[in-house]
Design a protein around this motif. Sequence first.
Motif, mmCIF file in Angstrom:
data_model
loop_
_atom_site.group_PDB
_atom_site.id
_atom_site.type_symbol
_atom_site.label_atom_id
_atom_site.label_comp_id
_atom_site.label_asym_id
_atom_site.label_seq_id
_atom_site.Cartn_x
_atom_site.Cartn_y
_atom_site.Cartn_z
ATOM 1 N N VAL A 103 0.827 -1.207 0.000
ATOM 2 C CA VAL A 103 0.000 0.000 0.000
ATOM 3 C C VAL A 103 0.862 1.258 0.000
ATOM 4 N N LEU A 104 2.038 1.182 0.625
ATOM 5 C CA LEU A 104 2.915 2.352 0.713
ATOM 6 C C LEU A 104 3.512 2.732 -0.636
ATOM 7 N N VAL A 105 3.656 1.758 -1.532
ATOM 8 C CA VAL A 105 4.290 2.015 -2.825
ATOM 9 C C VAL A 105 3.616 3.153 -3.592
ATOM 10 N N PRO A 106 2.284 3.135 -3.787
ATOM 11 C CA PRO A 106 1.672 4.254 -4.530
ATOM 12 C C PRO A 106 1.794 5.586 -3.807
ATOM 13 N N LEU A 107 1.796 5.580 -2.473
ATOM 14 C CA LEU A 107 1.913 6.831 -1.719
ATOM 15 C C LEU A 107 3.314 7.427 -1.881
ATOM 16 N N ALA A 111 4.594 10.958 -3.708
ATOM 17 C CA ALA A 111 5.425 11.963 -3.038
ATOM 18 C C ALA A 111 6.729 12.227 -3.780
ATOM 19 N N LEU A 112 7.370 11.167 -4.284
ATOM 20 C CA LEU A 112 8.692 11.316 -4.889
ATOM 21 C C LEU A 112 8.655 11.477 -6.406
ATOM 22 N N LEU A 113 7.782 10.711 -7.049
ATOM 23 C CA LEU A 113 7.757 10.684 -8.516
ATOM 24 C C LEU A 113 6.566 11.422 -9.101
ATOM 25 N N LYS A 114 5.706 11.956 -8.228
ATOM 26 C CA LYS A 114 4.513 12.689 -8.661
ATOM 27 C C LYS A 114 3.573 11.823 -9.494
ATOM 28 N N LYS A 115 3.595 10.514 -9.228
ATOM 29 C CA LYS A 115 2.680 9.608 -9.896
ATOM 30 C C LYS A 115 1.413 9.471 -9.055
ATOM 31 N N LYS A 116 0.284 9.892 -9.633
ATOM 32 C CA LYS A 116 -0.963 9.822 -8.885
ATOM 33 C C LYS A 116 -1.381 8.366 -8.711
ATOM 34 N N PRO A 117 -1.767 7.972 -7.485
ATOM 35 C CA PRO A 117 -2.199 6.588 -7.266
ATOM 36 C C PRO A 117 -3.534 6.321 -7.945
ATOM 37 N N SER A 118 -3.739 5.075 -8.294
ATOM 38 C CA SER A 118 -5.018 4.680 -8.875
ATOM 39 C C SER A 118 -6.102 4.765 -7.808
ATOM 40 N N PRO A 119 -7.377 4.805 -8.210
ATOM 41 C CA PRO A 119 -8.457 4.805 -7.200
ATOM 42 C C PRO A 119 -8.355 3.629 -6.242
ATOM 43 N N GLY A 120 -7.988 2.465 -6.768
ATOM 44 C CA GLY A 120 -7.847 1.289 -5.906
ATOM 45 C C GLY A 120 -6.754 1.462 -4.879
ATOM 46 N N ALA A 121 -5.629 2.060 -5.301
ATOM 47 C CA ALA A 121 -4.517 2.273 -4.378
ATOM 48 C C ALA A 121 -4.900 3.256 -3.281
ATOM 49 N N ALA A 122 -5.632 4.307 -3.650
ATOM 50 C CA ALA A 122 -6.059 5.300 -2.665
ATOM 51 C C ALA A 122 -7.013 4.684 -1.650
ATOM 52 N N ILE A 123 -8.004 3.940 -2.149
ATOM 53 C CA ILE A 123 -8.965 3.286 -1.247
ATOM 54 C C ILE A 123 -8.250 2.242 -0.390
ATOM 55 N N GLY A 124 -7.334 1.500 -1.020
ATOM 56 C CA GLY A 124 -6.596 0.480 -0.291
ATOM 57 C C GLY A 124 -5.746 1.064 0.814
ATOM 58 N N ILE A 152 8.821 0.600 9.971
ATOM 59 C CA ILE A 152 9.999 1.086 9.239
ATOM 60 C C ILE A 152 10.403 0.047 8.190
ATOM 61 N N CYS A 153 10.340 -1.221 8.566
ATOM 62 C CA CYS A 153 10.643 -2.313 7.641
ATOM 63 C C CYS A 153 9.744 -2.246 6.410
ATOM 64 N N ALA A 154 8.451 -1.949 6.609
ATOM 65 C CA ALA A 154 7.517 -1.869 5.484
ATOM 66 C C ALA A 154 7.919 -0.764 4.513
ATOM 67 N N ILE A 161 10.645 -2.082 -3.769
ATOM 68 C CA ILE A 161 9.752 -2.369 -4.891
ATOM 69 C C ILE A 161 9.854 -1.272 -5.950
ATOM 70 N N ILE A 162 9.867 -0.013 -5.493
ATOM 71 C CA ILE A 162 9.923 1.120 -6.419
ATOM 72 C C ILE A 162 11.231 1.119 -7.201
ATOM 73 N N PHE A 163 12.354 0.949 -6.511
ATOM 74 C CA PHE A 163 13.645 0.972 -7.187
ATOM 75 C C PHE A 163 13.862 -0.267 -8.063
ATOM 76 N N THR A 164 13.326 -1.410 -7.632
ATOM 77 C CA THR A 164 13.450 -2.619 -8.445
ATOM 78 C C THR A 164 12.777 -2.419 -9.798
ATOM 79 N N ASP A 165 11.601 -1.802 -9.780
ATOM 80 C CA ASP A 165 10.884 -1.528 -11.023
ATOM 81 C C ASP A 165 11.729 -0.686 -11.972
ATOM 82 N N ALA A 166 12.543 0.205 -11.402
ATOM 83 C CA ALA A 166 13.361 1.098 -12.228
ATOM 84 C C ALA A 166 14.645 0.445 -12.715
#
Length: 301
Positions: A103-107, A111-124, A152-154, A161-166
């Motif tokens: 859930v933290l990934v879209p947030l 914050a960092l990449l200015k990518k708006k979360p999907s509706p599902g991510a926001a609700i989740g 903190i671990c989360a 996850i974010i950096f792996t994608d990149a």
Amino acid sequence: MKWASELSLLFVALIWGVTFVIVQQAIELLPPLLFNGIRFFCAALLLFTIIFFRKETAQLTVKTWKHGIILGICLAIGYAFQTIGLLYTTVSKTGFITGLSVVLVPLISLALLKKKPSPGAAIGSVTAAAGLYLLTAGGAGGWNIGDFFVLICAFGFAFHIIFTDAYTQSSSALALTAVQIITVSILCFLGGFLLEDWQSALTASTLLNPAVWNALLITAFLATALAFFIQTTAQKFTTPTRVVLILAMEPVFGALTAFLLVDERLTAAGLTGCAFIFIGMLLAEIPVQKLFGFRSAANKS
């Protein structure tokens, strides 16, 4: 091939869920940072051996080392604080709070990449936050320092996850995995030698204790080397959404294992919190528009 890949990912979630109990028992004897240092060193040794025998050392480029070290720092934060947190909180709470990384990934991306979360991510995110409150402060023994460490671990796993994608697009998956795992080992060893009583811990009686060496073998070769290899390979045959949904079973397996092996039980509020977090993890990856049959204006014409 798709069903086999997804079944193997479910096996990875099972391995990771079961190891919460195994690790918690082991770190009662071997301090958490030293435990992770040895665990990841053994896994890295195996992976670098495979790279050597497959004659893929050329894949260990400067870029791979740079990206792998960054990923390793994120993983080190995740595994170190997760293992330390297990000293103070329960297996079930550890599993579900760790799962908040989905859930933290879209947030963080917002914050960092200015990518708006999907509706599902926001609700989740909102649903999971409510679940976290119920699981910790709302009736599962209260919020404690262990829960904070696991939170903190989360964040560490979320950044991973974010950096792996990149980074995975420009490096060999095997080489990148090996570099990040050896990075985790080095960082955990440094932390263990600086912060933990390593003279008393690194003794023959401790390392030969069945609870310790069983945990090291299982986590190093199954939950680290094999699990990361399976995940990297399986993702070629299924979608990222299905991967995350399958791996979201990890905290469920963790809670079930804790109940079966150590009779760890949650209160009604705690169980409700776990359900909220699990639903939040699912909503973060499910396209809500498709789920409820919504279509964009472009598709309506």
